[in-house]
Design an enzyme around this catalytic site. Structure first.
Site, PDB file in Angstrom:
ATOM      1  N   LYS A 164      98.215 -15.117 -25.927  1.00 24.72           N
ATOM      2  CA  LYS A 164      99.619 -15.171 -26.331  1.00 24.72           C
ATOM      3  C   LYS A 164     100.401 -14.152 -25.518  1.00 24.72           C
ATOM      4  O   LYS A 164     100.109 -12.958 -25.550  1.00 24.72           O
ATOM      5  CB  LYS A 164      99.752 -14.878 -27.823  1.00 24.72           C
ATOM      6  CG  LYS A 164     101.213 -14.815 -28.276  1.00 24.72           C
ATOM      7  CD  LYS A 164     101.354 -14.735 -29.779  1.00 24.72           C
ATOM      8  CE  LYS A 164     102.802 -14.520 -30.158  1.00 24.72           C
ATOM      9  NZ  LYS A 164     102.997 -14.476 -31.608  1.00 24.72           N
ATOM     10  N   LYS A 197      99.696 -19.836 -25.371  1.00 25.02           N
ATOM     11  CA  LYS A 197     101.082 -19.850 -25.833  1.00 25.02           C
ATOM     12  C   LYS A 197     101.923 -18.896 -25.002  1.00 25.02           C
ATOM     13  O   LYS A 197     101.484 -17.765 -24.787  1.00 25.02           O
ATOM     14  CB  LYS A 197     101.106 -19.422 -27.306  1.00 25.02           C
ATOM     15  CG  LYS A 197     102.479 -19.281 -27.888  1.00 25.02           C
ATOM     16  CD  LYS A 197     102.409 -18.678 -29.260  1.00 25.02           C
ATOM     17  CE  LYS A 197     103.830 -18.432 -29.703  1.00 25.02           C
ATOM     18  NZ  LYS A 197     103.918 -17.525 -30.793  1.00 25.02           N
TER      19      LYS A 197
HETATM   20  C1  PBG Z   1     104.734 -14.559 -34.864  1.00 26.64           C
HETATM   21  C2  PBG Z   1     104.965 -15.746 -33.997  1.00 26.64           C
HETATM   22  C3  PBG Z   1     105.942 -15.968 -32.992  1.00 26.64           C
HETATM   23  C4  PBG Z   1     105.807 -17.297 -32.577  1.00 26.64           C
HETATM   24  C5  PBG Z   1     104.752 -17.835 -33.304  1.00 26.64           C
HETATM   25  N1  PBG Z   1     104.221 -16.860 -34.151  1.00 26.64           N
HETATM   26  C6  PBG Z   1     107.016 -15.082 -32.480  1.00 26.64           C
HETATM   27  C7  PBG Z   1     106.687 -13.863 -31.760  1.00 26.64           C
HETATM   28  O1  PBG Z   1     105.541 -13.584 -31.435  1.00 26.64           O
HETATM   29  O2  PBG Z   1     107.637 -13.126 -31.507  1.00 26.64           O
HETATM   30  C8  PBG Z   1     106.663 -18.011 -31.560  1.00 26.64           C
HETATM   31  C9  PBG Z   1     106.758 -19.494 -31.703  1.00 26.64           C
HETATM   32  C10 PBG Z   1     107.880 -20.146 -30.980  1.00 26.64           C
HETATM   33  O3  PBG Z   1     108.612 -19.526 -30.182  1.00 26.64           O
HETATM   34  O4  PBG Z   1     108.060 -21.356 -31.196  1.00 26.64           O
HETATM   35  N2  PBG Z   1     104.216 -13.443 -34.250  1.00 26.64           N
END
Ligand code: PBG
Length: 332
Positions: free
Chosen positions: A203, A256
């Site tokens: 991520k 992601k």
């Molecule tokens: C929570 C999380 C996020 C997303 C999914 N889980 C935001 C972040 O990490 O700031 C992003 C999903 C999206 O942008 O569709 N940590």
């Protein structure tokens, strides 16, 4: 002219296989199926009716009842799974609503599993929506850091509370070190050895999460997430991160965002050969929506092309805000 034409005796003519729709369909290498799709849902304790997210047209913050109705509709469309995000009415410095037995996500899981028992309910396991400062872990204000091991303890509590509520899959998205192994131990000790872990393993710290933070009300109030989410420039590190999660017991791994990271999706699938998910994130959704609302792009054609690209790059599962539409388009 006719002479030169007759001189052209090609053995390989790739266009032969593109001649008709049926032939193209027969030799198509990758297909998107409704069974690949996971629909993210935002469930808010603060709204009294389904409320639009302005930067994500077609996406809503749901009340608990509306979320149940949305799950019934998604299941009818052929979507096999939902991914739940909670927006609590109270945030604090311990993210207490993230692991409260009567928290919004815990109540939603129970209500959804009751209404649609076959639908796979996945919970996003993170603290950012529940922390007053919006970070994904406990903040040490003096040192200005997010504490790893203390945060993991709360993340494990959140995951176990989701399992207790009936979640089929927990999906930790915090990027703290060692959380997968700790969650596996916590689940097993609490008697949930069958609950699946889908790890947000690679991520990245991405600007493409912007619209999500409006939807989930989870923007960090100071600083950014660079000390825990990955640097977008790093590919070898993404493989190391994923390897750690696999070793710690992740059943499903994830890359992601999706669109700007297809290279890593491919490498993660090739290297680990595990069920691999991709998160088609909020910014990817918003940009295609905005362009199509302006008449600049054909939304349906672009989205189906995008989903096919995810499959081609190795995705088994696609988390997308378009899940219901795609499932319906595939049936037409
Ligand atoms: C929570 C999380 C996020 C997303 C999914 N889980 C935001 C972040 O990490 O700031 C992003 C999903 C999206 O942008 O569709 N940590």
């Amino acid at each position: 002219m006719s002479d030169s034409h007759s001189l052209l005796s090609l053995v390989r003519r790739p266009r032969r296989l593109r001649a008709t729709p049926t032939l193209r369909h027969m030799v198509r290498e990758h297909r998107v199926a409704a069974s690949d799709l996971i629909l993210p849902l935002f469930i808010s304790e603060k709204v009294t009716e389904k409320t639009s997210v302005s930067s994500m047209p077609g996406v809503f913050q749901f009340t608990l009842d509306d979320a149940v109705a949305e799950c019934i509709a998604a299941w009818k469309d052929g979507v096999p799974a939902v991914l739940l995000f909670g927006i609590p009415s109270v945030k604090d410095e311990d993210a207490s609503q993230a692991y409260a037995a009567d928290g919004i996500v815990q109540r939603a899981v129970a209500a959804i599993k009751h209404a649609v028992p076959e639908l796979i309910v996945i919970t996003d396991v993170c603290l950012c929506e529940y922390m007053s400062h919006g970070h994904c872990g406990i903040v040490d204000h003096e040192r200005g850091t997010v504490c790893n091991d203390e945060s993991v303890e709360l993340i494990v509590k959140a995951a176990v509370s989701h399992a207790r509520a009936g979640a089929d899959i927990v999906a930790p998205s915090d990027m703290m070190d060692g959380r997968i192994g700790a969650i596996r131990d916590g689940l097993d000790e609490a008697g949930f050895s069958d609950v699946v872990i889908m790890s947000y393993s690679a991520k990245f710290c991405s600007a493409f999460y912007g619209p999500f933070r409006e939807a989930a009300e989870s923007a960090p109030q100071f600083g950014d997430r660079r000390t825990y989410q990955m640097d977008p420039a790093n590919a070898a590190e993404a493989l190391r991160e994923t390897e750690l999660d696999v070793d710690e017991g992740a059943d499903i791994v994830m890359v992601k965002p999706g669109l700007p990271y297809l290279d890593l999706l491919w490498r993660v699938k090739e290297r680990f050969e595990l069920p691999t998910a991709v998160y088609n994130v909020s910014g990817e959704y918003a940009m295609i929506k905005a362009a199509s609302q302006n008449g600049w792009l054909d939304e349906r054609a672009c989205v189906l092309e995008l989903m096919t690209a995810f499959k081609r790059a190795g995705a088994d599962l696609i988390i997308t805000y378009w899940a219901r539409e795609v499932a319906r388009w595939l049936r037409e």
